[in-house]
Scaffold this active site. Structure first.
Site, short mmCIF file in Angstrom:
data_model
loop_
_atom_site.label_atom_id
_atom_site.label_comp_id
_atom_site.label_asym_id
_atom_site.label_seq_id
_atom_site.Cartn_x
_atom_site.Cartn_y
_atom_site.Cartn_z
N GLU A 167 0.83 -1.20 0.00
CA GLU A 167 0.00 0.00 0.00
C GLU A 167 0.87 1.26 0.00
OE1 GLU A 167 -3.81 0.63 2.38
OE2 GLU A 167 -2.40 1.88 3.50
N ARG A 205 5.57 33.63 -16.65
CA ARG A 205 5.06 34.70 -15.79
C ARG A 205 6.16 35.74 -15.59
NH1 ARG A 205 1.02 37.82 -13.61
NH2 ARG A 205 1.32 38.19 -11.36
N GLN A 260 16.52 34.28 -8.29
CA GLN A 260 17.10 33.16 -7.58
C GLN A 260 16.15 32.58 -6.53
OE1 GLN A 260 20.64 33.92 -5.16
NE2 GLN A 260 21.55 32.04 -5.94
#
Length: 382
Positions: free
Chosen positions: A244, A270, A281
């Site tokens: 799982e 953007r 940075q």
């Protein structure tokens, strides 16, 4: 760390999942707001064949090994934007299918595994109780022998797929004084007398994967429905939980991959103050950190999967992989919101939904605190 060269057949299986991505992702934001399980999307899951990945061909499965199954499930996470659908897939596959194939009798496998492989039968497992939480060995649900039946009394909580599952692997105490050897796993059908499924419970994330409580009041289950052997429930649980974790968290890796690519594209297009935000940075470092967390999580999961397949002891590896991936997924999702700014905070972009989904991974399959404790214990601490 393991370096894997995927062959053409494995790549084809993953690419086969990619073609379902758009349809599975359609309206994922709206469906998250509704918080309901989509039978339409589940039918698409059935058609994709992904549910049969790790199961033998004689039961209608695809007969794939552990690492191949993980590789394709990573693709599901990358291409499907509905985290709830992804979670329901791994929950059914691991909880019921894995336990039946490894521990079920010939009759149980013949009766139930074909349906699990095709998706016509949805599975769930019932472990957690309101008082016990992550301490499964302290469960209060009892199963007492009565002739050729067991009678179950008690309750379970936070059962993923509970409201829609057809069969449940229910863990109950058959010997309260036996500790881990006093637990037994039973396969229980949803319409069994004395078994009641609670209403869906609203939750923070993974809203399209329904969750509920279960109640057992004189629920009679044939002894032939024992998964494994009486007193062997902990062995079943341990085996299943390892798979799982690998299945559900490699899906998260796929989700992190898609998120990273989306953030890179956004940072390139953007612009602020005359240049793309990725040129700053502070922004670039966030994305690099997302990349490092993604690759580290991916390597830990596949390496742990390889060691498990080799028969090695992976107790520490599994805890590290689970802890690392779940926490990295949360960090990655928060970084994405920050990178997208106000847009990331708006529901229509889907970023805030990914934060809510990611938080669940630090809780289910053993909380982050439990993983820290497990690792410390294996180091001889505490």
């Amino acid at each position: 760390m393991t370096v894997i060269e995927w062959n053409a057949d494995q790549v084809a299986l993953r690419e086969g999942v990619a073609q379902w991505g758009a349809d599975l992702s359609a309206d994922h934001i709206e469906r998250d707001e509704e918080g309901t399980f989509s039978w339409e999307k589940w039918r698409l899951v059935q058609q994709s064949g992904i549910l049969g990945l790790p199961f033998d061909e004689e039961w209608g499965g695809l007969g794939q090994d552990l690492l191949t199954t993980m590789y394709v499930l990573e693709g599901l996470g990358e291409y499907c934007r509905d985290g709830g659908v992804n979670f329901s897939v791994t929950a059914s596959m691991a909880s019921t299918g894995v336990s039946l194939q490894r521990f079920g009798s010939d009759e149980l496998r013949k009766t139930y595994l074909p349906g699990v492989c095709s998706g016509e039968t949805i599975g769930a497992h019932a472990i957690t109780e309101s008082e016990g939480g992550s301490d499964a060995t302290s469960m209060l649900t009892r199963a007492e022998r009565d002739g050729d039946h067991f009678v179950l009394n008690g309750s379970k909580t936070f059962v993923s797929n509970g409201p829609v599952a057809d069969v449940f692997v229910v863990y109950a105490s058959t010997n309260p004084e036996g500790g881990p050897l006093g637990m037994t796993a039973f396969l229980v059908e949803r319409d069994t007398p004395g078994f009641e499924i609670g209403a869906p419970v609203k939750k923070m994330g993974l809203r399209t994967a329904p969750l509920s409580d279960l109640f057992f009041d004189g629920c009679r289950v044939p002894a032939s429905q024992v998964v494994g052997r009486v007193g062997g429930g902990f062995l079943v649980l341990d085996y299943v939980m390892k798979r799982e974790i690998l299945f559900s968290f490699i899906v998260n890796v796929g989700e992190m991959q898609h998120r990273l690519e989306r953030c890179i594209d956004y940072a390139k297009t953007r612009t602020q103050f005359g240049k793309p935000i990725g040129a700053y940075q502070a922004v670039a470092n966030k994305i690099v950190d997302m990349k490092i967390k993604l690759e580290t999580s991916r390597k830990w999961l596949y390496d742990t999967g390889q060691r498990l397949a080799n028969g090695d002891n992976v107790t520490v590896d599994m805890a590290i992989a689970k802890l690392l991936t779940s926490e990295s997924n949360v960090a990655s999702s928060l970084a994405a919101v920050q990178l997208f700014g106000a847009n990331g905070y708006m529901a229509e972009y889907g970023m805030e939904k990914e934060v809510r989904n990611a938080v669940a991974g630090t809780i289910y399959s053993g909380t982050s605190e439990i993983q820290y404790n497990r690792i410390a214990s294996m180091l001889g601490l505490g």
